[in-house]
Design a protein around this motif. Sequence first.
Motif, mmCIF file in Angstrom:
data_model
loop_
_atom_site.group_PDB
_atom_site.id
_atom_site.type_symbol
_atom_site.label_atom_id
_atom_site.label_comp_id
_atom_site.label_asym_id
_atom_site.label_seq_id
_atom_site.Cartn_x
_atom_site.Cartn_y
_atom_site.Cartn_z
ATOM 1 N N UNK A 1 33.284 34.705 -13.561
ATOM 2 C CA UNK A 1 33.608 33.830 -12.201
ATOM 3 C C UNK A 1 35.344 32.669 -12.755
ATOM 4 N N UNK A 2 35.727 32.368 -13.201
ATOM 5 C CA UNK A 2 36.971 31.612 -13.147
ATOM 6 C C UNK A 2 38.321 31.954 -12.850
ATOM 7 N N UNK A 3 38.366 33.425 -13.415
ATOM 8 C CA UNK A 3 39.415 34.070 -12.924
ATOM 9 C C UNK A 3 39.559 34.729 -11.279
ATOM 10 N N UNK A 4 38.181 34.909 -11.047
ATOM 11 C CA UNK A 4 38.467 34.980 -9.447
ATOM 12 C C UNK A 4 38.599 34.503 -8.516
ATOM 13 N N UNK B 1 42.035 33.312 -8.554
ATOM 14 C CA UNK B 1 43.239 34.741 -8.130
ATOM 15 C C UNK B 1 43.166 33.064 -6.300
ATOM 16 N N UNK B 2 41.979 32.955 -6.286
ATOM 17 C CA UNK B 2 41.561 32.228 -4.949
ATOM 18 C C UNK B 2 42.444 30.881 -4.780
ATOM 19 N N UNK B 3 42.293 30.125 -5.291
ATOM 20 C CA UNK B 3 42.576 29.000 -5.406
ATOM 21 C C UNK B 3 43.439 28.231 -6.016
ATOM 22 N N UNK B 4 43.882 28.784 -7.067
ATOM 23 C CA UNK B 4 44.853 27.903 -7.852
ATOM 24 C C UNK B 4 44.168 27.529 -9.350
ATOM 25 N N UNK B 5 44.787 27.948 -10.718
ATOM 26 C CA UNK B 5 44.244 27.389 -11.963
ATOM 27 C C UNK B 5 43.111 26.215 -11.531
ATOM 28 N N UNK B 6 44.266 25.218 -11.645
ATOM 29 C CA UNK B 6 43.311 24.225 -11.640
ATOM 30 C C UNK B 6 41.845 23.964 -10.690
ATOM 31 N N UNK B 7 42.180 24.899 -9.494
ATOM 32 C CA UNK B 7 41.606 24.019 -8.470
ATOM 33 C C UNK B 7 40.235 25.325 -8.711
ATOM 34 N N UNK B 8 40.920 26.600 -9.122
ATOM 35 C CA UNK B 8 39.666 27.389 -9.972
ATOM 36 C C UNK B 8 38.680 26.693 -10.851
ATOM 37 N N UNK B 9 39.004 26.175 -12.043
ATOM 38 C CA UNK B 9 38.443 25.843 -13.200
ATOM 39 C C UNK B 9 37.316 25.383 -12.552
ATOM 40 N N UNK B 10 37.747 23.629 -11.874
ATOM 41 C CA UNK B 10 37.326 22.756 -11.263
ATOM 42 C C UNK B 10 35.983 23.502 -11.305
ATOM 43 N N UNK B 11 35.990 24.640 -9.979
ATOM 44 C CA UNK B 11 34.955 24.763 -9.138
ATOM 45 C C UNK B 11 34.833 25.615 -9.775
ATOM 46 N N UNK B 12 34.890 26.452 -10.722
ATOM 47 C CA UNK B 12 33.766 27.186 -11.832
ATOM 48 C C UNK B 12 33.004 26.651 -12.149
#
Length: 122
Positions: free
Chosen positions: A21-24, A27-38
Amino acid sequence: MAMEQSIAAVSTVADRVLDALVSGLEIEFGRVAGEALAHRFVEAEEIDFHWDARVQERWLGAFESIDDEGLELDRVLILGRLDGLWFTAIMIVDGEGQAHGMLSRRTFSTKKGAHKAYGDVH
């Protein structure tokens, strides 16, 4: 009568799902945003993520609900690991093994602390 079951393989699946989930999202939103969204996803689906991350479970007894809708529910103590932290939680579960709620949860930085807490609940 307490029934206990070890479910070691489930926790590794939950960790892999969280990693994917974090990885996907990265990829879609960038590292910081991806981790926060996860983390937002995990919060929104907290009950299912914790239930899926369990490595042990123990039946505690029937769950008595005021608004009984005909469902027979049980209280189940679980021990697991999610997002690098160990936890214990008391879940509300139906007869088919589907989690319906979480009554309480404690997190621990060590496996030993979580195992002690798991053993202390009766």
